[in-house]
Design an enzyme around this catalytic site. Sequence first.
Site, PDB file in Angstrom:
ATOM      1  N   HIS A 227      61.276  -4.052  53.277  1.00  0.00           N
ATOM      2  CA  HIS A 227      62.597  -3.224  53.434  1.00  0.00           C
ATOM      3  C   HIS A 227      62.436  -2.140  52.274  1.00  0.00           C
ATOM      4  O   HIS A 227      63.240  -2.317  51.416  1.00  0.00           O
ATOM      5  CB  HIS A 227      63.769  -4.059  53.210  1.00  0.00           C
ATOM      6  CG  HIS A 227      65.131  -3.613  53.417  1.00  0.00           C
ATOM      7  ND1 HIS A 227      66.309  -4.075  53.061  1.00  0.00           N
ATOM      8  CD2 HIS A 227      65.369  -2.520  54.003  1.00  0.00           C
ATOM      9  CE1 HIS A 227      67.350  -3.600  53.443  1.00  0.00           C
ATOM     10  NE2 HIS A 227      66.901  -2.482  54.086  1.00  0.00           N
ATOM     11  N   CYS A 251      72.444   1.120  47.313  1.00  0.00           N
ATOM     12  CA  CYS A 251      71.685   1.570  46.305  1.00  0.00           C
ATOM     13  C   CYS A 251      71.250   2.980  46.123  1.00  0.00           C
ATOM     14  O   CYS A 251      70.161   3.080  45.358  1.00  0.00           O
ATOM     15  CB  CYS A 251      70.771   0.272  45.703  1.00  0.00           C
ATOM     16  SG  CYS A 251      71.570  -1.184  45.264  1.00  0.00           S
ATOM     17  N   ARG A 366      77.566   5.221  61.208  1.00  0.00           N
ATOM     18  CA  ARG A 366      76.171   5.888  60.957  1.00  0.00           C
ATOM     19  C   ARG A 366      75.849   7.105  61.868  1.00  0.00           C
ATOM     20  O   ARG A 366      76.526   7.584  62.768  1.00  0.00           O
ATOM     21  CB  ARG A 366      75.341   4.538  61.901  1.00  0.00           C
ATOM     22  CG  ARG A 366      75.693   3.131  61.147  1.00  0.00           C
ATOM     23  CD  ARG A 366      74.430   3.092  60.143  1.00  0.00           C
ATOM     24  NE  ARG A 366      74.818   1.906  59.063  1.00  0.00           N
ATOM     25  CZ  ARG A 366      73.725   1.305  58.546  1.00  0.00           C
ATOM     26  NH1 ARG A 366      72.592   1.979  58.588  1.00  0.00           N
ATOM     27  NH2 ARG A 366      74.004   0.125  57.760  1.00  0.00           N
TER      28      ARG A 366
HETATM   29  C1  OXD Z   1      70.609  -2.171  56.518  1.00  0.00           C
HETATM   30  C2  OXD Z   1      70.293  -0.975  57.249  1.00  0.00           C
HETATM   31  O1  OXD Z   1      69.815  -2.396  55.691  1.00  0.00           O
HETATM   32  O2  OXD Z   1      71.016  -0.664  58.281  1.00  0.00           O
HETATM   33  O3  OXD Z   1      71.597  -3.022  57.052  1.00  0.00           O
HETATM   34  O4  OXD Z   1      69.284  -0.178  56.853  1.00  0.00           O
HETATM   35 MN    MN Z   2      67.884  -1.495  55.514  1.00  0.00          MN
END
Ligand code: OXD
Ligand code: MN
Length: 593
Positions: A227, A251, A366
């Site tokens: 991630h 963050c 989003r």
């Molecule tokens: C999350 C993303 O980490 O949408 O939830 O990137």
């Molecule tokens: Mn993410």
Amino acid sequence: MSSKLEALQRWVDEVAKLTRPAQIHWCDGSDAEYQQLVQHMLKTGDLIELNQQTHPGCYLHRSSPSDVARVEHLTFVCTKDEEDAGPNNHWMAPTEAHAKMDALFEGCMEGRTMYVIPYCMGPIDSPLARCGVEITDSPYVVANMRTMTRMGAAALARIEREGSFVKGLHSTGELDPERRFIMHFPEELTIKSYGSGYGGNALLGKKCHALRIASYQAKSEGWLAEHMLIVGIENPKGETHYVAAAFPSACGKTNLAMLIPPEGYRQDGWKVWTVGDDICWMRPGADGRLYAINPEAGYFGVAPGTSDNTNPNALSTIARDTIYTNVAITADNQPWWEGLPGKPVTDWQGRPYDPANGPAAHPNSRFTVSAKQCPTWSPHAEDAQGVPLSAIVFGGRRPSLIPLVFEAKDWAHGVLIGAAMGSETTAAATGAVGVLRRDSMAMKPFAGYHYGDYFRHWLSFDKPGAKLPKIFHVNWFRKGEDGSFLWPGYGDNLRVLEWMIDRVEGRAPGKQTPIGTLPAHGELKLGDLSLDSATVDTLLDVDHAGWTAELAAIGEYLHSFGARMPQQLHAEQQRVAKALDEAAPAPRSAVAS
Ligand code: OXD
Ligand code: MN
């Protein structure tokens, strides 16, 4: 259409028999197909056209108000042995999970179109890329998958050539939170998701495939699915160092991936190149270095807070050909969220805006947009072999104790630092201030197997011939006594990245401390930043008592994963604790006597 790959055709037939759609559409990924989907969704109300003068090719989708985020409590990893999923995942036995899901899927596509989406995660010709097929009844999912992955004919050709793919079955169902589950079967390379249309639950290429299933695949194949953002830092000599960085949510990952250098750096010729903002797949190359690709082709970013001040690159990326989800709109039909100038008139639920109802845009609203639209999109983002990493960065929101930056003593210490990372919650987020949540490598919701095995896998990369990136920890969120941030963040974070590159290049000796290497006096180029020396001292201080307590807490955390936690990581924790002990200032009584 159909597929010449028997395993794929058989699975599509089985799913159609179970879900009973009115028709089946195999997605080819073409522009014409995308336009048809958009026209269809404009008719059904799934999409609303935004102001085409200011935002050409932009549309708004409003989700069901109870379907706006990932649902960790309804997300399961279904391995045969419960222990393999680990305490970091919810677990259900595969037979039970399949039965539960198949009952939900039974007849759920009646009267609907079933879309078959072949997709590739990563550049289409990359040996690091992996393919999947998502079956869904949501045209919104199809349109988003087209932006977020390499979707369509080329992916199908690769799948038919390779003969293997991750199977993802999705239906929005009734969008009933009581009938919603996101199930992963890593041993079968299969995902089943029902009852949600939200990106993280429904765009199965993203979190479900590229993190949970891929992390499991990566363990057996000798790579890592993380991630992390990936960013290239080009110095005035034209040399580019690539950095991968993991942070928990909120963050500033997208901001760091699209950072704009401070004025003086720009004048000197520094440039920042965006490779990815959320997921990184990395694998050792023949030269022993780690090479990284961004498996995604787009950004599914959080809109609120994105502004000309925080991330002008993101703002210009999303000025056209973008699908917005759950943002507000202005009087002249432009997308709007908190942090932008102007005024909302309609909130994310389509109601006239009233501050009494809360924010105009949903806090997790989003944008979905092609990565290629980013002004700083790296010319090497599509390199089949990936980009070589010079550094891996871990970070979190830590108002106290954790210095602005420090470097791990070696790879194993870096793994400990990643395992220990976490963020302190704010009152706004949870009601409880200063609660530290550990989120190892920012993978707590995404590691598709036992964290103990996951750390063991990380440790295994340190072997003869490996030329691994240096590992650092950063903390942009250190606060002073008055509660204000001590570090300016955003573009000025490049100053910290420059120090890391100096370390990689052997240009900065640094200062050795029990917790790792910190910048020695004068090594951080603070230029025209008006930081007083007391602030710099606080940002780079190692508080022995505080760190001793932190190491004890890290030790307890490691023990909470039981016997599968590698002994080597316990030993690392003890090594740092011992170094702190040995360097501890003499007790007062000893000084007095
Ligand atoms: C999350 C993303 O980490 O949408 O939830 O990137
Ligand atoms: Mn993410």
